[in-house]
Structure formats: structure tokens, C-alpha cells
Design a protein around this motif. Structure first.
Motif, PDB file in Angstrom:
ATOM      1  N   LEU A   1      36.206  44.916  44.402  1.00  0.00           N
ATOM      2  CA  LEU A   1      35.140  45.199  42.732  1.00  0.00           C
ATOM      3  C   LEU A   1      35.834  43.735  41.926  1.00  0.00           C
ATOM      4  O   LEU A   1      37.261  42.797  41.681  1.00  0.00           O
ATOM      5  CB  LEU A   1      35.667  45.872  41.913  1.00  0.00           C
ATOM      6  N   ASP A   2      35.492  43.327  41.041  1.00  0.00           N
ATOM      7  CA  ASP A   2      35.534  42.214  39.808  1.00  0.00           C
ATOM      8  C   ASP A   2      36.320  43.020  38.924  1.00  0.00           C
ATOM      9  O   ASP A   2      35.858  43.917  38.062  1.00  0.00           O
ATOM     10  CB  ASP A   2      34.641  41.296  39.603  1.00  0.00           C
ATOM     11  N   THR A   3      37.425  42.746  38.509  1.00  0.00           N
ATOM     12  CA  THR A   3      37.956  43.571  37.347  1.00  0.00           C
ATOM     13  C   THR A   3      38.389  42.248  36.378  1.00  0.00           C
ATOM     14  O   THR A   3      38.943  43.223  35.664  1.00  0.00           O
ATOM     15  CB  THR A   3      39.114  44.023  37.658  1.00  0.00           C
ATOM     16  N   GLY A   4      37.464  41.406  36.216  1.00  0.00           N
ATOM     17  CA  GLY A   4      37.844  40.399  35.417  1.00  0.00           C
ATOM     18  C   GLY A   4      37.591  39.300  35.260  1.00  0.00           C
ATOM     19  O   GLY A   4      37.230  38.485  36.836  1.00  0.00           O
ATOM     20  N   PRO A   5      37.923  38.206  34.991  1.00  0.00           N
ATOM     21  CA  PRO A   5      37.388  37.046  35.264  1.00  0.00           C
ATOM     22  C   PRO A   5      38.540  36.070  36.324  1.00  0.00           C
ATOM     23  O   PRO A   5      39.798  36.288  35.527  1.00  0.00           O
ATOM     24  CB  PRO A   5      37.841  35.721  33.109  1.00  0.00           C
ATOM     25  N   MET A   6      37.428  36.277  37.443  1.00  0.00           N
ATOM     26  CA  MET A   6      38.684  35.503  38.620  1.00  0.00           C
ATOM     27  C   MET A   6      39.625  36.858  39.030  1.00  0.00           C
ATOM     28  O   MET A   6      40.266  35.912  39.559  1.00  0.00           O
ATOM     29  CB  MET A   6      39.154  33.795  38.329  1.00  0.00           C
ATOM     30  N   THR A   7      39.116  37.631  38.657  1.00  0.00           N
ATOM     31  CA  THR A   7      40.214  38.699  39.013  1.00  0.00           C
ATOM     32  C   THR A   7      39.316  39.584  40.345  1.00  0.00           C
ATOM     33  O   THR A   7      38.245  40.108  39.795  1.00  0.00           O
ATOM     34  CB  THR A   7      40.739  39.391  38.755  1.00  0.00           C
ATOM     35  N   TYR A   8      39.990  39.633  41.330  1.00  0.00           N
ATOM     36  CA  TYR A   8      39.549  40.943  42.498  1.00  0.00           C
ATOM     37  C   TYR A   8      40.250  41.558  42.825  1.00  0.00           C
ATOM     38  O   TYR A   8      41.300  41.149  43.054  1.00  0.00           O
ATOM     39  CB  TYR A   8      38.406  39.983  43.575  1.00  0.00           C
ATOM     40  N   ALA A   9      39.541  43.143  43.513  1.00  0.00           N
ATOM     41  CA  ALA A   9      40.689  43.993  43.703  1.00  0.00           C
ATOM     42  C   ALA A   9      40.435  45.102  44.594  1.00  0.00           C
ATOM     43  O   ALA A   9      39.282  44.986  44.330  1.00  0.00           O
ATOM     44  CB  ALA A   9      41.568  44.430  42.456  1.00  0.00           C
TER      45      ALA A   9
END
Length: 94
Positions: free
Chosen positions: A45-53
Motif C-alpha cells: 500500500l501507498d503510505t505517503g509521498p513516495m512511500t510504500y509498505a
């Protein structure tokens, strides 16, 4: 024949990458985020700007030497929404 195989490999790769794209967790409700993890078992999932987990439903989705640790994400209705777990590396050091 080689170009056909290359095209098919590229098409499969592109469709797999597209399947993971979605709105950030902050644009969905806490329950909608949680349902994604419960339904799929493992989801990136996309958790923020340019951040995935990657989040998982249980330790069954982790590698043998990993363990599940609780995970929270920002959602539209809860800044700390419990979404499931993240697989963490185990340590033999105690």
C-alpha cells in the motif's frame, strides 16, 4: 518467437505492477484499509509521498525467518489505524 516471449513477459510485469497502484491509505477509511489486507492476505500500500509498505493478515504470509509485528497507517478517519502486520526479520541475538 523470442520477441513474443519478451512481449508477454513485459505485459505480465506491467499488469502486476499496475495491480498494486491505488490511493494512499490516508484517502481511505481505516476499515477499508483493513479489509484490503484481510481480503488479500498480503498487500503493498501507498503510505505517503513516495512511500510504500507491505502489510499482511498474519504471520503465515511472512518468510520462515520473519515474524509479524503490528502495523498502523494514517487513514482518512484515524491517524493511527491498525491495519494488520508487517513482516520483520528475526534475530538470534538475545
Amino acid at each position: 518467437m523470442r520477441s513474443l516471449l519478451a512481449f508477454l513477459a513485459l505485459a505480465l510485469t506491467a499488469s502486476a505492477a499496475t495491480a498494486q497502484v491505488g490511493p494512499p491509505t490516508s484517502q481511505r477509511s481505516c476499515s477499508a484499509n483493513r479489509q484490503l489486507v484481510l481480503k488479500d492476505g498480503s498487500v503493498v500500500l501507498d503510505t505517503g509521498p513516495m512511500t510504500y509498505a507491505r502489510f499482511v493478515r498474519s504471520g503465515a504470509e511472512c518468510l520462515v525467518d520473519q515474524f509479524p509485528g503490528p502495523a498502523w497507517v494514517p487513514s482518512s478517519n484515524n491517524p493511527q489505524c491498525f491495519i494488520g502486520y508487517r513482516c520483520k526479520d528475526g534475530s538470534d541475538d538475545f
